[in-house]
Design an enzyme around this catalytic site. Structure first.
Site, PDB file in Angstrom:
ATOM      1  N   HIS A 189       0.597   6.667  21.163  1.00 37.34           N
ATOM      2  CA  HIS A 189       1.758   6.618  20.278  1.00 37.34           C
ATOM      3  C   HIS A 189       2.348   8.018  20.067  1.00 37.34           C
ATOM      4  O   HIS A 189       3.557   8.215  20.098  1.00 37.34           O
ATOM      5  CB  HIS A 189       1.363   5.976  18.946  1.00 37.34           C
ATOM      6  CG  HIS A 189       2.532   5.684  18.066  1.00 37.34           C
ATOM      7  ND1 HIS A 189       2.628   6.125  16.786  1.00 37.34           N
ATOM      8  CD2 HIS A 189       3.677   4.989  18.301  1.00 37.34           C
ATOM      9  CE1 HIS A 189       3.776   5.715  16.251  1.00 37.34           C
ATOM     10  NE2 HIS A 189       4.432   5.025  17.145  1.00 37.34           N
ATOM     11  N   HIS A 193       6.178   9.300  21.477  1.00 30.65           N
ATOM     12  CA  HIS A 193       7.225   9.940  20.667  1.00 30.65           C
ATOM     13  C   HIS A 193       7.492  11.382  21.115  1.00 30.65           C
ATOM     14  O   HIS A 193       8.548  11.934  20.829  1.00 30.65           O
ATOM     15  CB  HIS A 193       6.877   9.852  19.178  1.00 30.65           C
ATOM     16  CG  HIS A 193       7.149   8.481  18.612  1.00 30.65           C
ATOM     17  ND1 HIS A 193       8.412   8.042  18.301  1.00 30.65           N
ATOM     18  CD2 HIS A 193       6.318   7.440  18.355  1.00 30.65           C
ATOM     19  CE1 HIS A 193       8.347   6.792  17.851  1.00 30.65           C
ATOM     20  NE2 HIS A 193       7.087   6.409  17.885  1.00 30.65           N
ATOM     21  N   GLU A 330      16.290   3.611  15.068  1.00 28.87           N
ATOM     22  CA  GLU A 330      15.146   4.540  14.948  1.00 28.87           C
ATOM     23  C   GLU A 330      15.334   5.578  13.863  1.00 28.87           C
ATOM     24  O   GLU A 330      14.366   5.751  13.101  1.00 28.87           O
ATOM     25  CB  GLU A 330      14.874   5.200  16.309  1.00 28.87           C
ATOM     26  CG  GLU A 330      13.531   5.906  16.318  1.00 28.87           C
ATOM     27  CD  GLU A 330      13.269   6.579  17.665  1.00 28.87           C
ATOM     28  OE1 GLU A 330      14.131   6.613  18.547  1.00 28.87           O
ATOM     29  OE2 GLU A 330      12.162   7.107  17.791  1.00 28.87           O
ATOM     30  N   HIS A 345      14.513   3.241  10.387  1.00 28.80           N
ATOM     31  CA  HIS A 345      13.089   3.177  10.753  1.00 28.80           C
ATOM     32  C   HIS A 345      12.317   4.409  10.276  1.00 28.80           C
ATOM     33  O   HIS A 345      11.242   4.297   9.693  1.00 28.80           O
ATOM     34  CB  HIS A 345      12.949   3.021  12.276  1.00 28.80           C
ATOM     35  CG  HIS A 345      11.636   3.488  12.799  1.00 28.80           C
ATOM     36  ND1 HIS A 345      11.451   4.764  13.307  1.00 28.80           N
ATOM     37  CD2 HIS A 345      10.426   2.890  12.844  1.00 28.80           C
ATOM     38  CE1 HIS A 345      10.184   4.896  13.651  1.00 28.80           C
ATOM     39  NE2 HIS A 345       9.544   3.782  13.395  1.00 28.80           N
ATOM     40  N   HIS A 385       6.866  -2.423  11.339  1.00 29.37           N
ATOM     41  CA  HIS A 385       7.382  -2.598  12.697  1.00 29.37           C
ATOM     42  C   HIS A 385       7.650  -4.065  13.033  1.00 29.37           C
ATOM     43  O   HIS A 385       8.441  -4.352  13.931  1.00 29.37           O
ATOM     44  CB  HIS A 385       6.476  -1.917  13.728  1.00 29.37           C
ATOM     45  CG  HIS A 385       6.923  -0.510  13.977  1.00 29.37           C
ATOM     46  ND1 HIS A 385       7.957  -0.216  14.833  1.00 29.37           N
ATOM     47  CD2 HIS A 385       6.551   0.658  13.413  1.00 29.37           C
ATOM     48  CE1 HIS A 385       8.183   1.097  14.810  1.00 29.37           C
ATOM     49  NE2 HIS A 385       7.344   1.646  13.950  1.00 29.37           N
TER      50      HIS A 385
HETATM   51 CU1  CUO Z   1       6.414   4.663  16.874  1.00 34.45          CU
HETATM   52 CU2  CUO Z   1       7.488   3.682  13.793  1.00 34.45          CU
HETATM   53  O1  CUO Z   1       6.282   4.833  14.797  1.00 34.45           O
HETATM   54  O2  CUO Z   1       7.898   4.351  15.730  1.00 34.45           O
END
Ligand code: CUO
Length: 674
Positions: A189, A193, A330, A345, A385
């Site tokens: 993860h 990002h 996002e 988000h 999510h």
């Molecule tokens: Cu990967 Cu909410 O954390 O996008």
């Protein structure tokens, strides 16, 4: 310095030391005395203006979700990207190392390394090597310190971290803690990002279909997590629809933000979200703002057009709509109108992560939801999510269903599909526990030095392979894309899942191109070739492998495992002891309709379905999630009547054995290096 690695010192110009150390520059720079070190000279350059970047304290917690932090990190990334040569980049990095916020430094340097032409071939530092405290129980570090002080290097025993350290099964959510807290999943993860930043230099953000991939990768996380829950007798996640309801899910992370010297805050049961007003973080917004952003995004979805920020509108069509909504949601700097659609988000992460101290009166930091490295540990991540995914689904469900032509591959028939695992019944996947060691040495700063290990227990599965029989009755060879998914068959009450519910739980297992000769073809494919995963060794490296010196850039390249990608050890859901029934679905689509014309990738291709290809377009022209991203055509109520001849379904069983088994085909204990 772990075994087999050369010790390196950096020859920093004395002026580069932070001001308080300048008077003792001699002693500091020569503190390694006559130890044999290979020395890397750092040249002195004119240092650019760092005033914005230095607004955040070196040890303060850093979060990309906080807009002010994001701006500073964006600036630092730009500076690193703008350095003329690698030598200049190293020089600026050396200057910043002891001044700039530690996590921002690593983030911005990693983004720059990934995106500069002259450093693209380098691995970015594995975050877990630098901040092991973000990946495991903080108790391990005091025990490691004690072990290091008492036992000489070479004789130290690994420190076992029990599987159940954050809670007990009295909390039903804890049944899936092994999944949420998995080191490999959290590393993936963070890497995702890092590869797809939402702010910073445009060249780093503006990647092919990045908004769509934000939707798809997180949608797949939800499908996987929901399946994992069903395997553990938990219902699918409830969306966080009402931001004013108490949150029954609690989370006590038992982790320290070592750099900040503080514990990660916990969230007790039934917390309420509040308006956020934290001057120190320059963060101020109301829950009502989030609701307004949500309504505006939904309005765009329902009207199939979005504001463009200049008084005009852009259409949200079948091809690009989901990408635009991904960037809007996002939100990334590619959002068509960030003022109007906001930052839904990211601010949701912030509101949740500051629930315990919304106005900063207690001087508390953000909780795990405030950092992409740790967010997936918390059950609330999935409720948030799930809401985000539902907004995307609202758009996807407004598109016409795929008609039979868009699904068919004339002349191609899939006549048999099966899973083969050694020593197991056909169509059975086997899961179990494995213990892998974690090298803590790099992330800890205490003497005496030398290797010290933590031992983690994690889910794993036996290697397996697929065998598919595909007939091609065309009078010529054709190319096909093989798409492999698995999904649960039954809901939490034991009833058959409807097609619409089952398609939302379709887990991508693999996707690859294949040549189909005329007549019958048998296609074999191994589980560790999966298009979503990175190899086991990219998460857990082998302790006996001699890693080359990190200054030797050419040999370092061979260890350039791409960090982004689902960890191989988490490819298969846990299943159950009795055997968990799932559907294996295979489709062969026409490569002529899937193909993206571009050069062959030169870098790594691991994890491509989730992470794309560096510098290239996403290598599948179809909508991500195809063929399950749309509602079913009329008359389709089950997977059985969804399929066309170029698809096939086979029931499989996922069996879990509650035993610890060493990794197959591995003689040495696996180690993830921290
Ligand atoms: Cu990967 Cu909410 O954390 O996008």
């Amino acid at each position: 310095v772990p075994k087999g690695e050369q010790k390196v010192s950096f020859d920093v110009p004395p002026k580069y030391l932070p001001e308080q150390y300048q008077s003792m520059a001699d002693r500091i720079l020569n503190r390694f005395g006559n130890e044999s070190l290979s020395s890397v000279p750092i040249k002195q350059i004119a240092i650019p203006d760092l005033s914005l970047v230095l607004q955040l304290g070196r040890r303060d917690p850093f979060s990309l979700f906080i807009p002010a932090h994001r701006k500073m990190a964006g600036r630092l990334t730009e500076l690193f990207m703008g350095m003329r040569t690698v030598e200049d980049l190293m020089s600026l990095a050396a200057y910043c190392r002891d001044r700039v916020n530690a996590q921002m430094f690593i983030y911005s340097l990693s983004v720059a390394i990934l995106h500069r032409d002259d450093t693209k071939h380098l691995s970015v530092p594995q975050l877990s090597e630098i901040f092991p405290d973000k990946f495991m129980d903080s108790q391990v570090f005091s025990r490691a310190k004690e072990e290091a002080n008492v036992v000489p290097a070479g004789s130290r025993l690994p420190i076992e971290i029990p599987l159940d350290y954050t809670a007990t099964d009295a909390d039903p959510e804890h049944r899936v803690a092994y999944w949420r807290e998995d080191v490999g999943i959290n590393l993936h993860h963070w890497h995702w990002h890092l590869v797809y930043p939402f702010d910073g230099p445009r060249v780093a953000v503006n990647k092919d279909r990045r908004g769509e991939l934000f939707y798809y990768m997180h949608h797949q996380i939800m499908a996987r997590y929901n399946t994992e829950r069903l395997c553990n007798n938990l219902p699918r996640v409830r969306r966080l629809t009402n931001l004013r309801d108490p949150i029954p899910e609690a989370y006590f992370p038992k982790m320290d933000q070592t750099v900040a010297g503080r514990a990660f805050p916990a969230r007790p049961v039934n917390m309420l979200l509040s308006d956020i007003n934290r001057a120190a973080d320059q963060t101020r917004f109301d829950i009502a703002d989030l609701e307004r952003y949500r309504d505006r995004i939904l309005e765009a979805i329902h009207t199939r057009q979005a504001r463009n920020g200049q008084g005009g509108v852009i259409p949200l069509d079948e091809v690009t709509g989901i990408d635009i909504i991904g960037n809007m949601m996002e939100a990334s700097i590619l959002s068509p109108d960030q003022t109007y659609y906001g930052d839904l988000h990211n601010l949701g992460h912030i509101a949740i992560s500051y629930a315990h101290d919304p106005d900063h009166r207690f001087l508390e930091n953000f909780a795990v939801m405030g950092d992409s490295t740790t967010a997936m540990r918390d059950p609330i991540f999935y409720r948030w999510h799930s809401f985000v995914d539902a907004v995307f689904t609202e758009f996807k469900n407004s598109l016409p269903a795929y008609n039979a032509n868009q699904l068919a591959f004339p002349g191609v028939t899939v006549s048999d599909i099966r899973i083969v695992s050694q020593g197991a019944n056909p169509n059975t996947l086997n899961c179990h526990w494995t213990k892998s060691d974690v090298e803590l040495t790099r992330g800890l700063d205490f003497t005496p030095r030398g290797s010290i290990l933590a031992r983690l227990q994690h889910l794993n599965h036996d290697d397996f392979s697929y065998s598919f029989v595909v007939n091609n009755s065309n009078n010529q060879e054709v190319m096909g894309t093989v798409r492999v998914f698995i999904a649960p068959k039954y809901d939490e009450t034991g009833r058959n899942l409807s097609f619409d519910d089952q398609r939302m739980l379709m887990i991508e297992m693999d996707k690859f191109t294949t040549r189909l000769r005329r007549g019958q073809n048998t296609i074999n494919r191994n589980s560790n070739e999966s298009a979503i995963t990175i190899p086991f060794e990219a998460t857990f490296r082998n302790v006996d492998q001699n890693r080359p010196s990190e200054t030797d850039l050419s040999s370092f390249d061979q260890f350039n495992f791409c960090g982004c990608g689902w960890p191989q050890h988490m490819l298969v859901p846990k299943g159950t002891r009795q055997g968990y029934p799932m559907d294996l679905f295979v489709m062969v689509s026409n490569y002529q309709d899937d193909r993206v014309n571009q050069p062959e990738p030169t870098g790594c291709r691991d994890g491509v379905s989730f992470c794309g290809l560096r510098d290239l377009k996403y290598p599948d022209a179809r909508a991500m999630g195809y063929p399950f991203d749309r509602i079913a055509r009329q008359g389709v109520t089950s997977l059985a009547n969804f399929i066309t001849p170029n698809m096939r379904v086979q029931q499989i069983t996922v069996r879990f054995s509650d035993t610890v088994k060493p990794r197959a085909n591995s003689n040495a204990q696996s180690v993830v290096r921290f």
